[in-house]
Design a protein around this motif. Structure first.
Motif, PDB file in Angstrom:
ATOM      1  N   GLN A   1       0.819  -1.207   0.000  1.00 28.43           N
ATOM      2  CA  GLN A   1       0.000   0.000   0.000  1.00 28.43           C
ATOM      3  C   GLN A   1       0.857   1.262   0.000  1.00 28.43           C
ATOM      4  O   GLN A   1       0.560   2.227  -0.691  1.00 28.43           O
ATOM      5  CB  GLN A   1      -0.904   0.026   1.243  1.00 28.43           C
ATOM      6  N   TYR A   2       1.903   1.244   0.835  1.00 28.94           N
ATOM      7  CA  TYR A   2       2.632   2.492   1.061  1.00 28.94           C
ATOM      8  C   TYR A   2       3.883   2.639   0.188  1.00 28.94           C
ATOM      9  O   TYR A   2       4.402   3.730   0.033  1.00 28.94           O
ATOM     10  CB  TYR A   2       3.051   2.592   2.533  1.00 28.94           C
ATOM     11  N   ARG A   3       4.377   1.545  -0.314  1.00 28.52           N
ATOM     12  CA  ARG A   3       5.582   1.602  -1.162  1.00 28.52           C
ATOM     13  C   ARG A   3       6.714   2.362  -0.490  1.00 28.52           C
ATOM     14  O   ARG A   3       7.407   3.160  -1.113  1.00 28.52           O
ATOM     15  CB  ARG A   3       5.262   2.243  -2.512  1.00 28.52           C
ATOM     16  N   CYS A   4       6.877   2.149   0.822  1.00 32.98           N
ATOM     17  CA  CYS A   4       7.960   2.818   1.544  1.00 32.98           C
ATOM     18  C   CYS A   4       9.000   1.774   1.956  1.00 32.98           C
ATOM     19  O   CYS A   4       8.740   0.566   1.863  1.00 32.98           O
ATOM     20  CB  CYS A   4       7.402   3.545   2.773  1.00 32.98           C
ATOM     21  N   PRO A   5      10.168   2.199   2.420  1.00 36.23           N
ATOM     22  CA  PRO A   5      11.185   1.212   2.811  1.00 36.23           C
ATOM     23  C   PRO A   5      10.728   0.374   4.002  1.00 36.23           C
ATOM     24  O   PRO A   5       9.951   0.836   4.842  1.00 36.23           O
ATOM     25  CB  PRO A   5      12.386   2.066   3.221  1.00 36.23           C
ATOM     26  N   VAL A   6      11.225  -0.861   4.036  1.00 36.58           N
ATOM     27  CA  VAL A   6      10.991  -1.744   5.174  1.00 36.58           C
ATOM     28  C   VAL A   6      12.349  -2.132   5.749  1.00 36.58           C
ATOM     29  O   VAL A   6      13.247  -2.520   5.005  1.00 36.58           O
ATOM     30  CB  VAL A   6      10.261  -3.046   4.753  1.00 36.58           C
ATOM     31  N   ALA A   7      12.489  -1.983   7.058  1.00 37.50           N
ATOM     32  CA  ALA A   7      13.692  -2.499   7.724  1.00 37.50           C
ATOM     33  C   ALA A   7      13.276  -3.746   8.490  1.00 37.50           C
ATOM     34  O   ALA A   7      12.388  -3.687   9.338  1.00 37.50           O
ATOM     35  CB  ALA A   7      14.269  -1.458   8.674  1.00 37.50           C
TER      36      ALA A   7
END
Lengths: 396, 430
Positions: B141-147
């Motif tokens: 949904q957010y297409r942001c980085p994942v750590a």
């Protein structure tokens, strides 16, 4: 005299079926008799590094629950209704003595249920060897690889204390070689049903593959090779079926009759994730000349482990591997067949469906339990899906 | 059964007022985050790295907390329906579906303001595989980085050097670099150690609050009341001055309550008579939280200890954040949360609680959504009864799906269970 048709695959399929249906593990007992003092170690889906066990002189035995023939008496009393079926039947097998030939059990990290089943096993079978194998979700060799290699060494040491052979690099290289040969044979088996599904149906390939659950790699390879050779002698038939890829059955297995029902409904399953463990590594396990083979086992998993719901997606695009597979197989669509209450498969599915939608690949889905006996609804659904992709697939 | 009298219904302690203010201010900060140029990290309660996040000046959002708040505010049913309508299975975790539904419905947080989108999804999945799938879904949904911080499981209830090294390596090589990229700052080790020192101070006070329940009557309810007590330390506040002040105040109030011989605060005021002392395993139901609580208070039953209040840290077994070893202590914290323990260790902990808190018995609330908790609980029930001789009760509900809270059935089971406790009392314990 009437003409008698003998199926070239008949004998090998019958042997495979007997092995699959051998819930009391008579073939494992036979192996132990032939290898006095050697240990047989059961493991739950999805993946354990089988060559490690073979190098220690142990027989790794993949367990897939009790199937549709086992009556569950005690297993149900340990699990609430909303938990999948495989832990109940596995516990039933254990409590009823079917798994007595096993000297230990390994529970790999696949989901919370299988993980907790490992804890239950420790409490219910305190005298048996029980290990939890935490397979890394960090795919950097210096981090996840080091952790995984250490976990494998711990297992080797623990089994060594119980009478297994000491971990030896040369033996591990040989065992990896044996696994590579088995893997190559399985690839030939899969290639046949991809290219000519009428020669070997998915339900038959399933039996051949699963027969190796409790066999040494070399023994299984011979069986697979025999099936491949026999299939090549089967007369060709033209069947106008839909070609489908099946996903979601990597742990609890559907009843064989369910797979057959899909075939009868007009689906050629040209690729699947049934009993994924044997195919977890994409290709062979290469060991560098100066490389510790244990590190090679870890590295290969990190770098070439196939996409599945229990493996973190990291920097990959969710569903991309499935779309590629559909293209490579020339499949018309995807059938999602997940076990009821299977968290990893069912949580993965919406993401995979979205990827298929983006690629305009049709799909359908249903759930099953390993002890389902009625398939009419699934057969109708699969039939409608097959018809639709055959009739309208080319228009997309 | 008659109802034990309750006194001063509706009166709130200072600590409750303070906590409400803290939460409100946090959501205000979140609402202003974009305007103020602050980065936002979505993460989970068990094994959260709050001190590390705060040391980068970033703000935490905890989707489980949002889901449970949605459950308590009567919104989860619609959110779950929204998620199921979009293809999510009825079989899977309702926290996930509630969160997905909330996102699809505008992502309005519990205080009525829109939550900012994450700049980073910090996936530290301690004790629960579903967390991994949850953030894979959010990433779509957010297409942001994942750590990703993979925290190994403790099958034997022991942290090995290999486990600790694996987590520390990931912190140093994956998580902290990801936070540095997102925040645009380098790690400030002094700030991190200051945060960790404050965490330890708050943890000391929280343990004193928990252990007050050994007293008769217990001045706290360690399950229903307990979830309020752990709110700040399990969420965005551990390591903050606010958390230190909150726990100091809470401890003072609980000490005063104990000195006065008072029972715990309940939705209907102070419990007047403690009839049953229970240990509770499993998360509560959030959609009918007060109804559920009253099923106990009406009978004079007090939860003297619970495992749910240990999912965000097992401080009463001795763990404290240790500022002198910042990375190792973060690793040990993540590794040590309750659901990251193997079943034998969970049983041993429950046995300890039953004995040390002088419980009459124990109740397991088995929730459909959480296999991490639930798979194996029926064996835990048998094993605990065998080891302690105390009766166990078993009820089933769900976290935030009201379809699985059968009020009459649950109440009936609780009453039957308490009758069994009475019967055993008259027979004496082994």
């Amino acid at each position: 005299m009437p003409e008698t048709h003998v199926d070239p695959c008949g004998a090998v399929l019958e042997r495979a079926r007997a092995l699959v249906e051998d819930r009391s593990l008579a073939h494992v007992r036979a192996w132990k008799t032939a290898n006095p003092g050697a240990l047989a170690i059961g493991y739950l889906p999805i993946y354990v590094p089988r060559p490690l066990f073979e190098a220690l002189g142990c027989l790794p035995v993949a367990l897939f629950g009790g199937g549709d023939e086992l009556e569950i008496v005690r297993g149900d009393s340990y699990f609430q209704s909303y938990i999948c079926h495989i832990p109940r039947s596995t516990l039933e097998l254990g409590l009823s003595g079917h798994l007595d030939p096993l000297d230990g059990m390994v529970f790999p990290s696949i989901c919370d249920v299988i993980r907790n089943l490992g804890g239950m096993w420790r409490m219910l079978f305190p005298d048996r060897y029980v290990a939890y194998l935490d397979i890394p979700q960090n795919f950097d060799m210096a981090t996840g690889g080091r952790f995984f290699a250490h976990a494998m060494r711990e297992i080797a040491e623990a089994l060594g204390a119980r009478g297994a052979k000491r971990l030896d690099a040369a033996a591990l290289r040989r065992a990896i070689g044996g696994e590579n040969a088995r893997r190559a044979s399985l690839e030939r088996l899969d290639a046949i049903r991809r290219a000519e599904p009428w020669r070997l149906r998915a339900s038959e390939a399933y039996l051949i593959a699963r027969a190796g659950a409790g066999l040494p790699a070399a023994t299984h390879r011979a069986l697979v090779d025999e099936a491949v050779e026999a299939a090549s002698r089967r007369p060709a038939r033209l069947i106008d079926n839909a070609r489908v890829v099946l996903r979601g059955s990597f742990c609890e297995q559907p009843p064989l009759d369910l797979i057959r029902s899909l075939e009868k409904a007009g689906c050629d399953i040209v690729d699947d994730d049934f009993q994924l463990g044997l195919r977890t590594i994409d290709g062979e396990i290469a060991v560098g000349e100066d490389e510790d083979p244990l590190d090679a086992l870890a590295r290969t998993y990190l770098q070439r482990g196939v996409a599945t719901a229990s493996r973190y997606i990291a920097n990959d695009v969710k569903g991309a591997a499935l779309v590629s597979r559909v293209r490579e197989c020339g499949a018309d669509g995807v059938v999602f067949a997940a076990a009821s209450f299977c968290d990893p498969a069912l949580l993965d599915q919406p993401m995979l469906e979205a990827a298929l939608d983006r690629a305009s690949i049709p799909h359908t889905s249903f759930k099953f339990a390993e002890n389902n006996a009625q398939f009419q609804t699934i057969r109708e659904q699969a039939g409608a899906f097959s018809d639709s992709v055959k009739l309208w697939g080319a228009e997309r | 059964m008659s109802t034990p009298a309750a006194a001063a219904a509706g009166a709130k302690d200072e600590s409750q007022i303070r906590q409400k203010r803290m939460i409100g201010e946090h959501f205000e900060r979140l609402a202003r985050a974009r305007h103020d140029g602050r980065k936002v990290v979505y993460t989970f309660v068990p094994g959260n790295l709050t001190e590390l996040i705060a040391s980068f000046g970033m703000l935490s959002v905890l989707p489980e907390i949002n889901a449970l708040q949605s459950g308590m505010r009567g919104r989860s049913a619609a959110y779950i329906a929204e998620a199921e309508k979009s293809g999510h299975s009825e079989d899977v975790c309702t926290y996930v579906k509630c969160d997905i539904g909330m996102l699809r419905s505008g992502n309005i947080g519990p205080t009525g303001t829109k939550l900012p989108e994450p700049d980073l999804l910090l996936l530290s999945y301690t004790g629960c595989f579903t967390f991994m799938k949850w953030f894979e879904l959010l990433r779509e949904q957010y297409r942001c980085p994942v750590a990703m911080l993979h925290v190994p499981y403790q099958p034997d209830g022991v942290i090995t050097p290999s486990m600790r090294a694996y987590v520390v390596d990931q912190l140093k090589n994956e998580v902290i670099p990801a936070m540095e990229r997102v925040s645009g700052r380098r790690l400030d080790l002094d700030e991190l150690t200051a945060q960790l020192a404050r965490s330890a101070a708050a943890e000391d006070d929280l343990v004193a609050v928990w252990e007050s329940a050994r007293h008769r009557p217990s001045p706290i309810d360690g399950y229903f009341g307990g979830v309020y007590y752990v709110g700040p330390i399990f969420s965005a506040f551990r390591g903050s001055e606010e958390a230190v002040a909150y726990y100091r105040e809470l401890r003072r109030e609980v000490d005063a309550r104990m000195a006065a011989g008072k029972g715990p605060a309940t939705p209907d005021g102070t419990l007047a008579e403690e009839r049953y002392r229970l240990v509770v395993e499993g998360p509560p139901n959030w959609t009918s939280f007060n109804d559920f609580w009253r099923m106990f208070t009406r009978e004079g039953a007090v939860a003297v200890a619970s495992t749910y209040t240990r999912v965000g840290g097992l401080y009463d077994t001795g763990f404290r954040h240790d500022a002198s070893h910042p990375f190792e202590t973060l690793a040990d914290y993540c590794l040590g949360c309750y659901t990251n323990l193997g079943l034998p260790a969970r049983v041993a902990l429950l046995e300890r609680y039953i004995r040390e808190y002088h419980a009459d018995g124990f109740i397991i609330n088995s929730v459909k959504s959480c296999n991490s908790f639930s798979a194996g609980q029926l064996l835990m029930l048998r094993e605990l009864e065998r080891r302690t001789g105390r009766p166990g009760g078993f009820i089933e509900s769900d976290l935030v799906d009201p379809r699985y809270f059968g009020k009459a059935n649950i109440e009936n089971r609780i009453q039957s269970y308490l009758q069994m406790v009475d019967a055993r009392r008259h027979g004496g314990y082994a």
